[in-house]
Design a protein around this motif. Sequence first.
Motif, PDB file in Angstrom:
ATOM      1  N   UNK A 224       0.856  -1.106  -0.123  1.00  0.00           N
ATOM      2  CA  UNK A 224       0.091   0.039   0.078  1.00  0.00           C
ATOM      3  C   UNK A 224       0.821   1.190  -0.112  1.00  0.00           C
ATOM      4  N   UNK A 225       0.563   2.139  -0.617  1.00  0.00           N
ATOM      5  CA  UNK A 225       1.274   3.554  -0.699  1.00  0.00           C
ATOM      6  C   UNK A 225       1.573   3.957   0.820  1.00  0.00           C
ATOM      7  N   UNK A 226       2.854   4.607   0.775  1.00  0.00           N
ATOM      8  CA  UNK A 226       3.373   4.745   2.203  1.00  0.00           C
ATOM      9  C   UNK A 226       4.041   3.631   2.897  1.00  0.00           C
ATOM     10  N   UNK A 227       4.035   2.651   2.674  1.00  0.00           N
ATOM     11  CA  UNK A 227       4.380   1.482   3.498  1.00  0.00           C
ATOM     12  C   UNK A 227       5.775   1.180   3.388  1.00  0.00           C
ATOM     13  N   UNK A 228       6.350   0.295   4.156  1.00  0.00           N
ATOM     14  CA  UNK A 228       7.618  -0.011   4.107  1.00  0.00           C
ATOM     15  C   UNK A 228       8.313  -1.281   3.713  1.00  0.00           C
ATOM     16  N   UNK A 229       9.415  -1.298   3.074  1.00  0.00           N
ATOM     17  CA  UNK A 229      10.055  -2.864   2.626  1.00  0.00           C
ATOM     18  C   UNK A 229      11.242  -2.518   3.052  1.00  0.00           C
ATOM     19  N   UNK A 230      11.546  -3.653   4.238  1.00  0.00           N
ATOM     20  CA  UNK A 230      12.909  -3.656   4.762  1.00  0.00           C
ATOM     21  C   UNK A 230      13.677  -4.911   4.305  1.00  0.00           C
ATOM     22  N   UNK A 231      14.648  -4.917   3.742  1.00  0.00           N
ATOM     23  CA  UNK A 231      15.448  -6.190   2.989  1.00  0.00           C
ATOM     24  C   UNK A 231      16.890  -6.075   3.048  1.00  0.00           C
ATOM     25  N   UNK A 232      17.448  -7.123   2.783  1.00  0.00           N
ATOM     26  CA  UNK A 232      18.956  -7.036   2.764  1.00  0.00           C
ATOM     27  C   UNK A 232      19.326  -7.807   1.390  1.00  0.00           C
ATOM     28  N   UNK A 233      20.416  -7.325   0.763  1.00  0.00           N
ATOM     29  CA  UNK A 233      21.049  -7.890  -0.416  1.00  0.00           C
ATOM     30  C   UNK A 233      22.394  -8.263  -0.061  1.00  0.00           C
ATOM     31  N   UNK A 234      23.293  -8.709  -0.900  1.00  0.00           N
ATOM     32  CA  UNK A 234      24.823  -8.813  -0.771  1.00  0.00           C
ATOM     33  C   UNK A 234      25.198  -7.639  -1.283  1.00  0.00           C
ATOM     34  N   UNK A 235      26.059  -6.938  -0.430  1.00  0.00           N
ATOM     35  CA  UNK A 235      26.728  -5.767  -0.721  1.00  0.00           C
ATOM     36  C   UNK A 235      28.121  -6.110  -1.590  1.00  0.00           C
ATOM     37  N   UNK A 236      28.682  -4.888  -1.984  1.00  0.00           N
ATOM     38  CA  UNK A 236      29.877  -5.408  -2.960  1.00  0.00           C
ATOM     39  C   UNK A 236      31.061  -5.620  -1.906  1.00  0.00           C
ATOM     40  N   UNK A 263      13.335   4.350  -9.877  1.00  0.00           N
ATOM     41  CA  UNK A 263      12.754   3.605 -10.870  1.00  0.00           C
ATOM     42  C   UNK A 263      11.434   3.006 -10.217  1.00  0.00           C
ATOM     43  N   UNK A 264      11.306   2.400  -8.993  1.00  0.00           N
ATOM     44  CA  UNK A 264      10.000   1.983  -8.810  1.00  0.00           C
ATOM     45  C   UNK A 264       9.212   2.622  -7.388  1.00  0.00           C
ATOM     46  N   UNK A 265       9.543   4.039  -7.429  1.00  0.00           N
ATOM     47  CA  UNK A 265       8.849   4.901  -6.706  1.00  0.00           C
ATOM     48  C   UNK A 265       8.959   4.683  -5.296  1.00  0.00           C
ATOM     49  N   UNK A 278      25.925  -8.392   4.337  1.00  0.00           N
ATOM     50  CA  UNK A 278      24.507  -7.956   4.615  1.00  0.00           C
ATOM     51  C   UNK A 278      24.383  -6.619   4.539  1.00  0.00           C
ATOM     52  N   UNK A 279      23.807  -5.840   3.318  1.00  0.00           N
ATOM     53  CA  UNK A 279      23.711  -4.509   2.907  1.00  0.00           C
ATOM     54  C   UNK A 279      22.233  -4.420   3.169  1.00  0.00           C
ATOM     55  N   UNK A 280      21.713  -3.691   4.346  1.00  0.00           N
ATOM     56  CA  UNK A 280      20.304  -3.774   4.711  1.00  0.00           C
ATOM     57  C   UNK A 280      19.864  -2.205   4.302  1.00  0.00           C
ATOM     58  N   UNK A 281      18.509  -2.383   3.690  1.00  0.00           N
ATOM     59  CA  UNK A 281      17.819  -1.236   3.378  1.00  0.00           C
ATOM     60  C   UNK A 281      16.479  -1.192   3.934  1.00  0.00           C
ATOM     61  N   UNK A 282      15.910   0.038   3.766  1.00  0.00           N
ATOM     62  CA  UNK A 282      14.724   0.093   4.156  1.00  0.00           C
ATOM     63  C   UNK A 282      13.915   1.232   3.041  1.00  0.00           C
ATOM     64  N   UNK A 283      13.039   0.659   2.449  1.00  0.00           N
ATOM     65  CA  UNK A 283      12.482   1.666   1.266  1.00  0.00           C
ATOM     66  C   UNK A 283      11.059   2.035   1.586  1.00  0.00           C
ATOM     67  N   UNK A 284      10.767   3.229   1.271  1.00  0.00           N
ATOM     68  CA  UNK A 284       9.321   3.622   1.310  1.00  0.00           C
ATOM     69  C   UNK A 284       8.699   3.856   0.330  1.00  0.00           C
ATOM     70  N   UNK A 285       7.378   3.385   0.040  1.00  0.00           N
ATOM     71  CA  UNK A 285       7.005   3.348  -1.263  1.00  0.00           C
ATOM     72  C   UNK A 285       5.942   5.122  -1.144  1.00  0.00           C
ATOM     73  N   UNK A 286       6.357   5.649  -1.978  1.00  0.00           N
ATOM     74  CA  UNK A 286       5.944   7.179  -2.076  1.00  0.00           C
ATOM     75  C   UNK A 286       4.514   7.084  -2.188  1.00  0.00           C
ATOM     76  N   UNK A 287       3.730   8.230  -1.640  1.00  0.00           N
ATOM     77  CA  UNK A 287       2.387   8.391  -1.607  1.00  0.00           C
ATOM     78  C   UNK A 287       2.045   9.080  -2.849  1.00  0.00           C
TER      79      UNK A 287
END
Length: 287
Positions: A224-236, A263-265, A278-287
């Motif tokens: 949903x708009x304004x919600x968060x995605x917390x995830x980890x990818x392999x860093x460099x 690119x994904x708002x 463990x390259x951690x990120x928190x993204x927020x989906x823009x409203x």
Amino acid sequence: MNDNSIYEIIKKCYLQYLNREPDDAGLKHYTHLMKTNQINEQELIKTFKNSPEYKLSHPVDIEPNTPVDIKMKKEWNERTKMDPLFVIATDHSETEEDFWNSGIDECNDILGVNTERYQKIIENKETSNMNILEIGCGIGRILIPMRKFFGNVTGIDISSEMVQLGQKYVSDISNCSIVENNGVDLSEFSDNSFDFCYSFIVFQHIPEKQIVENYIKEVSRILKLGCLFRFQVRGTISTKPSEITTWDGVQFTSDEIHKIAKENNFEVIEEGSYKEEYYWLTFKLKK
Ligand SMILES: C[S@@+](CC[C@H](N)C(=O)[O-])C[C@H]1O[C@@H](n2cnc3c(N)ncnc32)[C@H](O)[C@@H]1O
């Protein structure tokens, strides 16, 4: 053979079969065996190919042109059959107790309980009405503790073996489900349907950047708009594997991640070090 050529053979085998530089103990051990003619190069290769470390990267023989989604599924099924706790959380697989307790800790860390992140996740919502999604949930190590916080939690996983095992653990927990997916998208879920999504130690195993990017795109669709995605990818990280497998997956730079977010708002609201595994990120989906 002199010491230098023995060292070169051992180093080459480590890089080729174990995807890493030799450690001191291993180097000493195999140098001694080769110097005293107890093994030759062919036997060293055979030893490496029989090691648990090699089998984690190559759990089963697969036809070279197998499509990547089928390869991921087959290999994760084989890994699960080897030892599910070990392939999920290697450092916490000695006892079941340690394994499940580590999931509680990861759950608390992902949510940032008692921090600003948790407040941003719940954002004045009634937590019992919130829908949460985990990508690559394994047997529910982190998903099950999440159910204590939220009304409805769903995990997806590419491996039917993981899903079958996980379903046994969640069968008597209401509104907690584990579903098999195709390993590349979230097509079983409708747009705008989740309040929070997370993923840990999954994208680091994926062998193609495009698949990770597609998952991020899919999360922007199902959140949903304004919600968060917390995830980890392999860093460099400095140790580049000689071969990208479904165990030693792709690495990302900070620039790549920011481009994908844009690119994904998504707005990047938290970022760990991209030089870490463990390259951690928190993204927020823009409203
Ligand atoms: C190391 S385990 C981690 C499981 C869980 N996140 C945890 O921390 O307990 C990685 C999991 O990701 C799943 N997985 C790997 N590639 C995947 C993909 N492309 N899509 C979905 N799941 C995937 C595997 O089957 C496995 O269950």
